[in-house]
Design a protein around this motif. Structure first.
Motif, PDB file in Angstrom:
ATOM      1  N   GLY A 277      50.359  27.732  20.150  1.00  0.00           N
ATOM      2  CA  GLY A 277      50.729  26.334  19.980  1.00  0.00           C
ATOM      3  C   GLY A 277      52.196  26.104  20.307  1.00  0.00           C
ATOM      4  O   GLY A 277      52.962  27.037  20.528  1.00  0.00           O
ATOM      5  N   GLY A 278      52.587  24.829  20.338  1.00  0.00           N
ATOM      6  CA  GLY A 278      53.980  24.509  20.607  1.00  0.00           C
ATOM      7  C   GLY A 278      54.180  23.035  20.884  1.00  0.00           C
ATOM      8  O   GLY A 278      53.266  22.220  20.709  1.00  0.00           O
ATOM      9  N   LEU A 279      55.388  22.712  21.318  1.00  0.00           N
ATOM     10  CA  LEU A 279      55.771  21.338  21.654  1.00  0.00           C
ATOM     11  C   LEU A 279      55.813  21.212  23.174  1.00  0.00           C
ATOM     12  O   LEU A 279      56.548  21.961  23.836  1.00  0.00           O
ATOM     13  N   VAL A 280      55.038  20.283  23.707  1.00  0.00           N
ATOM     14  CA  VAL A 280      54.995  20.059  25.144  1.00  0.00           C
ATOM     15  C   VAL A 280      55.046  18.564  25.421  1.00  0.00           C
ATOM     16  O   VAL A 280      54.921  17.754  24.510  1.00  0.00           O
ATOM     17  N   GLN A 281      55.226  18.235  26.690  1.00  0.00           N
ATOM     18  CA  GLN A 281      55.232  16.834  27.096  1.00  0.00           C
ATOM     19  C   GLN A 281      53.839  16.440  27.610  1.00  0.00           C
ATOM     20  O   GLN A 281      53.045  17.299  28.019  1.00  0.00           O
ATOM     21  N   ALA A 282      53.581  15.146  27.589  1.00  0.00           N
ATOM     22  CA  ALA A 282      52.312  14.640  28.106  1.00  0.00           C
ATOM     23  C   ALA A 282      52.119  15.105  29.548  1.00  0.00           C
ATOM     24  O   ALA A 282      53.054  15.057  30.350  1.00  0.00           O
TER      25      ALA A 282
ATOM     26  N   ASP B 274      51.377  18.215  30.342  1.00  0.00           N
ATOM     27  CA  ASP B 274      51.554  19.667  30.379  1.00  0.00           C
ATOM     28  C   ASP B 274      50.287  20.387  29.953  1.00  0.00           C
ATOM     29  O   ASP B 274      49.306  19.763  29.536  1.00  0.00           O
ATOM     30  N   SER B 275      50.346  21.706  30.037  1.00  0.00           N
ATOM     31  CA  SER B 275      49.227  22.559  29.648  1.00  0.00           C
ATOM     32  C   SER B 275      49.663  23.569  28.597  1.00  0.00           C
ATOM     33  O   SER B 275      50.846  23.924  28.508  1.00  0.00           O
ATOM     34  N   LEU B 276      48.696  24.011  27.808  1.00  0.00           N
ATOM     35  CA  LEU B 276      48.887  25.075  26.827  1.00  0.00           C
ATOM     36  C   LEU B 276      47.614  25.896  26.770  1.00  0.00           C
ATOM     37  O   LEU B 276      46.520  25.360  27.007  1.00  0.00           O
ATOM     38  N   ARG B 277      47.753  27.164  26.441  1.00  0.00           N
ATOM     39  CA  ARG B 277      46.583  27.995  26.195  1.00  0.00           C
ATOM     40  C   ARG B 277      46.678  28.586  24.796  1.00  0.00           C
ATOM     41  O   ARG B 277      47.627  29.299  24.481  1.00  0.00           O
ATOM     42  N   LEU B 278      45.706  28.256  23.977  1.00  0.00           N
ATOM     43  CA  LEU B 278      45.609  28.810  22.641  1.00  0.00           C
ATOM     44  C   LEU B 278      44.752  30.064  22.670  1.00  0.00           C
ATOM     45  O   LEU B 278      43.785  30.148  23.431  1.00  0.00           O
ATOM     46  N   SER B 279      45.113  31.016  21.810  1.00  0.00           N
ATOM     47  CA  SER B 279      44.328  32.239  21.659  1.00  0.00           C
ATOM     48  C   SER B 279      43.941  32.403  20.205  1.00  0.00           C
ATOM     49  O   SER B 279      44.676  31.993  19.307  1.00  0.00           O
ATOM     50  N   CYS B 280      42.799  33.027  19.998  1.00  0.00           N
ATOM     51  CA  CYS B 280      42.324  33.318  18.646  1.00  0.00           C
ATOM     52  C   CYS B 280      41.864  34.770  18.643  1.00  0.00           C
ATOM     53  O   CYS B 280      40.831  35.105  19.247  1.00  0.00           O
TER      54      CYS B 280
ATOM     55  N   SER C 121      46.391  18.650  31.032  1.00  0.00           N
ATOM     56  CA  SER C 121      46.597  17.191  30.977  1.00  0.00           C
ATOM     57  C   SER C 121      46.696  16.698  29.538  1.00  0.00           C
ATOM     58  O   SER C 121      46.025  15.737  29.146  1.00  0.00           O
ATOM     59  N   LEU C 122      47.524  17.343  28.782  1.00  0.00           N
ATOM     60  CA  LEU C 122      47.641  17.019  27.361  1.00  0.00           C
ATOM     61  C   LEU C 122      48.172  15.611  27.157  1.00  0.00           C
ATOM     62  O   LEU C 122      48.998  15.110  27.942  1.00  0.00           O
ATOM     63  N   LYS C 123      47.681  14.980  26.084  1.00  0.00           N
ATOM     64  CA  LYS C 123      48.060  13.619  25.732  1.00  0.00           C
ATOM     65  C   LYS C 123      48.650  13.612  24.323  1.00  0.00           C
ATOM     66  O   LYS C 123      48.337  14.498  23.513  1.00  0.00           O
ATOM     67  N   PRO C 124      49.457  12.604  24.005  1.00  0.00           N
ATOM     68  CA  PRO C 124      49.969  12.524  22.625  1.00  0.00           C
ATOM     69  C   PRO C 124      48.856  12.522  21.581  1.00  0.00           C
ATOM     70  O   PRO C 124      49.035  13.034  20.482  1.00  0.00           O
ATOM     71  N   GLY C 125      47.712  11.961  21.916  1.00  0.00           N
ATOM     72  CA  GLY C 125      46.579  11.941  20.997  1.00  0.00           C
ATOM     73  C   GLY C 125      45.984  13.304  20.723  1.00  0.00           C
ATOM     74  O   GLY C 125      45.163  13.449  19.801  1.00  0.00           O
ATOM     75  N   ASP C 126      46.394  14.326  21.481  1.00  0.00           N
ATOM     76  CA  ASP C 126      45.937  15.701  21.225  1.00  0.00           C
ATOM     77  C   ASP C 126      46.769  16.400  20.161  1.00  0.00           C
ATOM     78  O   ASP C 126      46.459  17.529  19.766  1.00  0.00           O
ATOM     79  N   THR C 127      47.833  15.750  19.709  1.00  0.00           N
ATOM     80  CA  THR C 127      48.692  16.337  18.690  1.00  0.00           C
ATOM     81  C   THR C 127      47.917  16.578  17.401  1.00  0.00           C
ATOM     82  O   THR C 127      47.288  15.666  16.860  1.00  0.00           O
TER      83      THR C 127
ATOM     84  N   GLN D  11      44.322  30.331  10.369  1.00  0.00           N
ATOM     85  CA  GLN D  11      45.323  29.589   9.598  1.00  0.00           C
ATOM     86  C   GLN D  11      45.809  28.349  10.336  1.00  0.00           C
ATOM     87  O   GLN D  11      46.456  27.492   9.747  1.00  0.00           O
ATOM     88  N   GLY D  12      45.507  28.241  11.629  1.00  0.00           N
ATOM     89  CA  GLY D  12      45.889  27.074  12.407  1.00  0.00           C
ATOM     90  C   GLY D  12      47.173  27.273  13.189  1.00  0.00           C
ATOM     91  O   GLY D  12      48.048  28.055  12.799  1.00  0.00           O
ATOM     92  N   THR D  13      47.286  26.552  14.296  1.00  0.00           N
ATOM     93  CA  THR D  13      48.500  26.557  15.103  1.00  0.00           C
ATOM     94  C   THR D  13      48.798  25.117  15.531  1.00  0.00           C
ATOM     95  O   THR D  13      47.896  24.373  15.927  1.00  0.00           O
ATOM     96  N   GLN D  14      50.066  24.725  15.405  1.00  0.00           N
ATOM     97  CA  GLN D  14      50.456  23.339  15.661  1.00  0.00           C
ATOM     98  C   GLN D  14      50.618  23.085  17.164  1.00  0.00           C
ATOM     99  O   GLN D  14      51.288  23.855  17.863  1.00  0.00           O
ATOM    100  N   VAL D  15      50.021  22.009  17.615  1.00  0.00           N
ATOM    101  CA  VAL D  15      50.219  21.524  18.979  1.00  0.00           C
ATOM    102  C   VAL D  15      50.781  20.112  18.894  1.00  0.00           C
ATOM    103  O   VAL D  15      50.180  19.236  18.261  1.00  0.00           O
ATOM    104  N   THR D  16      51.942  19.908  19.497  1.00  0.00           N
ATOM    105  CA  THR D  16      52.583  18.602  19.499  1.00  0.00           C
ATOM    106  C   THR D  16      52.831  18.184  20.941  1.00  0.00           C
ATOM    107  O   THR D  16      53.450  18.921  21.701  1.00  0.00           O
ATOM    108  N   VAL D  17      52.329  17.000  21.289  1.00  0.00           N
ATOM    109  CA  VAL D  17      52.475  16.485  22.642  1.00  0.00           C
ATOM    110  C   VAL D  17      53.327  15.218  22.586  1.00  0.00           C
ATOM    111  O   VAL D  17      52.933  14.234  21.953  1.00  0.00           O
TER     112      VAL D  17
END
Length: 125
Positions: free
Chosen positions: A9-14, A16-22, A85-91, A117-123
């Motif tokens: 997880g992390g802070l990205v701009q609208a 952008d892309s992120l890859r989560l792992s579990c 194609s992350l959007k602010p609504g994906d936060t 435990q969860g990981t924060q994603v902020t767009v």
């Protein structure tokens, strides 16, 4: 038992892309239905994407279809969520979950018996 640990997880701009792992531990991972959920402040936890034990079947919430891709590597005991194609609504806080007693493609959080435990994603916009 299954233990799940999310990362990526992390802070990205609208846009952008992120890859989560579990990363999972436990013998039952390879036979479990795995899914990603998310929860934004003040909202209920919602289903995002799921994948069958073999990886042969995937399904997505309408809000992420075409933008997110779930995959798994049973040899590495890891599930991924590629988010484009992350959007602010994906936060939200994103959670990995395992349903070890069924092979049905379930979407209710009450059907899952193990959670990370969860990981924060902020767009940001």
């Amino acid at each position: 038992q299954v233990q799940l640990v999310e990362s990526g997880g992390g802070l990205v701009q609208a846009g952008d892309s992120l890859r989560l792992s579990c990363a999972a531990s436990g013998r039952t991972f390879s036979s479990a239905v795995m899914s990603w959920f998310r929860q934004a402040p003040g909202k209920e936890r919602e289903f995002v994407a799921g994948i069958s034990w073999s990886g042969g079947t995937t399904y997505y919430a309408d809000s992420v279809k075409g933008r997110f891709t779930i995959s798994r590597d049973n040899a590495k005991k890891t599930v991924y969520l590629q988010m484009n194609s992350l959007k602010p609504g994906d936060t939200a806080v994103y959670y990995c979950a395992a349903a070890t007693y069924t092979r049905r493609m379930v979407q209710s959080p009450y059907e899952y018996d193990y959670w990370g435990q969860g990981t924060q994603v902020t767009v940001s916009s």
